[in-house]
Design an enzyme around this catalytic site. Structure first.
Site, PDB file in Angstrom:
ATOM      1  N   HIS A  13       2.319  -6.283   7.533  1.00 20.32           N
ATOM      2  CA  HIS A  13       1.414  -5.296   8.127  1.00 20.32           C
ATOM      3  C   HIS A  13       0.761  -5.873   9.393  1.00 20.32           C
ATOM      4  O   HIS A  13      -0.465  -6.000   9.446  1.00 20.32           O
ATOM      5  CB  HIS A  13       0.299  -4.924   7.127  1.00 20.32           C
ATOM      6  CG  HIS A  13       0.773  -4.417   5.802  1.00 20.32           C
ATOM      7  ND1 HIS A  13      -0.027  -4.393   4.678  1.00 20.32           N
ATOM      8  CD2 HIS A  13       1.966  -3.887   5.421  1.00 20.32           C
ATOM      9  CE1 HIS A  13       0.646  -3.882   3.651  1.00 20.32           C
ATOM     10  NE2 HIS A  13       1.865  -3.578   4.067  1.00 20.32           N
ATOM     11  N   GLU A  28      10.634 -11.075  27.304  1.00 21.39           N
ATOM     12  CA  GLU A  28      11.492 -11.545  26.206  1.00 21.39           C
ATOM     13  C   GLU A  28      11.946 -10.445  25.250  1.00 21.39           C
ATOM     14  O   GLU A  28      12.907 -10.649  24.499  1.00 21.39           O
ATOM     15  CB  GLU A  28      10.719 -12.591  25.376  1.00 21.39           C
ATOM     16  CG  GLU A  28      10.529 -13.910  26.073  1.00 21.39           C
ATOM     17  CD  GLU A  28      11.808 -14.728  26.090  1.00 21.39           C
ATOM     18  OE1 GLU A  28      12.156 -15.271  25.039  1.00 21.39           O
ATOM     19  OE2 GLU A  28      12.462 -14.791  27.148  1.00 21.39           O
ATOM     20  N   HIS A  31       8.800  -7.884   4.986  1.00 25.04           N
ATOM     21  CA  HIS A  31       7.907  -6.746   5.252  1.00 25.04           C
ATOM     22  C   HIS A  31       6.498  -7.268   5.449  1.00 25.04           C
ATOM     23  O   HIS A  31       6.061  -8.182   4.753  1.00 25.04           O
ATOM     24  CB  HIS A  31       7.956  -5.766   4.079  1.00 25.04           C
ATOM     25  CG  HIS A  31       6.882  -4.733   4.114  1.00 25.04           C
ATOM     26  ND1 HIS A  31       6.767  -3.813   5.146  1.00 25.04           N
ATOM     27  CD2 HIS A  31       5.850  -4.469   3.266  1.00 25.04           C
ATOM     28  CE1 HIS A  31       5.722  -3.028   4.909  1.00 25.04           C
ATOM     29  NE2 HIS A  31       5.149  -3.406   3.784  1.00 25.04           N
ATOM     30  N   HIS A  66       1.927   2.074   8.416  1.00 22.50           N
ATOM     31  CA  HIS A  66       2.015   1.133   7.288  1.00 22.50           C
ATOM     32  C   HIS A  66       2.374  -0.287   7.741  1.00 22.50           C
ATOM     33  O   HIS A  66       1.625  -1.221   7.477  1.00 22.50           O
ATOM     34  CB  HIS A  66       3.028   1.646   6.248  1.00 22.50           C
ATOM     35  CG  HIS A  66       3.126   0.758   5.038  1.00 22.50           C
ATOM     36  ND1 HIS A  66       3.197   1.236   3.757  1.00 22.50           N
ATOM     37  CD2 HIS A  66       3.175  -0.602   4.924  1.00 22.50           C
ATOM     38  CE1 HIS A  66       3.249   0.228   2.902  1.00 22.50           C
ATOM     39  NE2 HIS A  66       3.248  -0.896   3.595  1.00 22.50           N
ATOM     40  N   GLU A  92       8.240  -3.220  -3.514  1.00 25.64           N
ATOM     41  CA  GLU A  92       9.176  -2.771  -2.475  1.00 25.64           C
ATOM     42  C   GLU A  92      10.587  -3.322  -2.712  1.00 25.64           C
ATOM     43  O   GLU A  92      11.411  -3.344  -1.786  1.00 25.64           O
ATOM     44  CB  GLU A  92       8.681  -3.167  -1.076  1.00 25.64           C
ATOM     45  CG  GLU A  92       7.286  -2.688  -0.702  1.00 25.64           C
ATOM     46  CD  GLU A  92       7.137  -1.168  -0.629  1.00 25.64           C
ATOM     47  OE1 GLU A  92       8.134  -0.443  -0.830  1.00 25.64           O
ATOM     48  OE2 GLU A  92       6.008  -0.713  -0.391  1.00 25.64           O
TER      49      GLU A  92
HETATM   50  O1  2HA Z   1       3.396  -5.347  -1.465  1.00 29.30           O
HETATM   51  O2  2HA Z   1       2.992  -4.286   1.402  1.00 29.30           O
HETATM   52  O3  2HA Z   1       4.226  -1.985   0.979  1.00 29.30           O
HETATM   53  C1  2HA Z   1       2.411  -4.644  -0.823  1.00 29.30           C
HETATM   54  C2  2HA Z   1       2.977  -3.853   0.274  1.00 29.30           C
HETATM   55  C3  2HA Z   1       3.531  -2.544  -0.060  1.00 29.30           C
HETATM   56 ZN    ZN Z   2       3.364  -2.813   2.894  1.00 26.64          ZN
END
Ligand code: 2HA
Ligand code: ZN
Length: 271
Positions: free
Chosen positions: A141, A169, A139, A210, A116
């Site tokens: 998940h 908050e 980033h 995602h 990414e």
């Molecule tokens: O690196 O999260 O979006 C693995 C991820 C791809």
């Molecule tokens: Zn990801």
């Protein structure tokens, strides 16, 4: 030369990735972090004139030429960073051509930066325009945030509003709201461009089905933004199927904004 393993930026990445793994947000190789470093500070730990090798980036990051970043490696597990930072992290400098990077340290098994990287570096460019103090793009998940993207309309105003309602908050922490992208193929320049476009006006961007992007002046700030969204998403999911007896109303949010002197997205309220 100081010992790189004692550098605050390496230790910070070790601590943060371990934390995010334990939150359950970064299964297997899920998630990635990049943090822009101060070149003089890096030079206390590394000979920055002796790159180990070149890395093709596959996109143009001209605005960042000469800038140094510590970045999680592609295919690497957040769970393993603490035990072997030199294999799972890398320190790269955007080279003079803007399309390659010099590896200064790390990726010791021959690895590369996160897949990414386009989304990260393009988002750094957007955020530095919005706030010259920005250093981190993160980033992840997070489970409830991700689940919410399956059951909630992917509309920026509605998504932000639903989160603002869930914890007092929320509007204080992210008065600028949350940008939302539909599901897209990850790891591409296209999703990088789309994310960076949203990052011009939002510090948080959801990738439908995602995960999420957050940013900030340091690791704590980016983590705290994502953590607050994730908490609100958890409360949303815990209550979405139950009759809503009480809520934080829009007039309540206005009062809160006044009390905290917030510069918030007024058009995201229905008044
Ligand atoms: O690196 O999260 O979006 C693995 C991820 C791809
Ligand atoms: Zn990801």
């Amino acid at each position: 030369m100081k010992d790189i393993f004692t550098a605050p930026f390496v230790k910070g990445m070790m601590k943060t990735t371990a934390n995010m793994y334990r939150m359950g947000w970064d299964e297997r190789n899920g998630g990635n972090i990049s943090m822009m470093l101060d070149n003089d500070e890096v030079a206390e730990y590394l000979d920055i004139n002796k790159p180990i090798r070149k890395i093709e980036m596959g996109f143009d990051a001209k605005e960042l030429i000469g800038k140094i970043f510590i970045v999680t490696g592609t295919g690497k597990y957040f769970k393993n960073v603490e035990d072997d930072p030199e294999c799972n992290l890398g320190i790269i400098r955007v080279a003079e051509d803007g399309v390659t990077a010099d590896l200064l340290w790390g990726y010791s098994d021959g690895g590369r930066p996160t897949s990414e990287l386009p989304a990260h570096l393009m988002s750094h460019i957007s955020r530095l325009h919005a706030n010259p103090e920005n250093r981190v793009i993160m980033h992840s998940h997070p489970t409830n945030t991700l689940a919410m993207t399956y059951v909630h309309e992917l509309d920026e105003k509605k998504f932000t509003h639903s989160l603002w309602e869930m914890c007092t908050e929320c509007i204080v922490v992210f008065p600028d709201g949350i940008g939302v992208l539909p599901w897209m193929v990850c790891g591409t320049n296209e999703i990088g461009i789309a994310t960076a476009e949203k990052m011009k006006e939002f510090r948080l961007v959801i990738w439908g089905q995602h995960g999420i992007y957050g940013c900030g002046k340091d690791l704590d700030e980016a983590f705290g933004l994502i953590e607050t969204v994730e908490k609100a998403a958890q409360l949303y999911l815990m209550t979405a199927h139950l009759p809503r007896v009480n809520t934080i109303t829009d007039p309540d949010l206005v009062e809160l904004a006044k009390a905290f002197k917030l510069d918030y997205r007024k058009d995201y309220l229905d008044l």
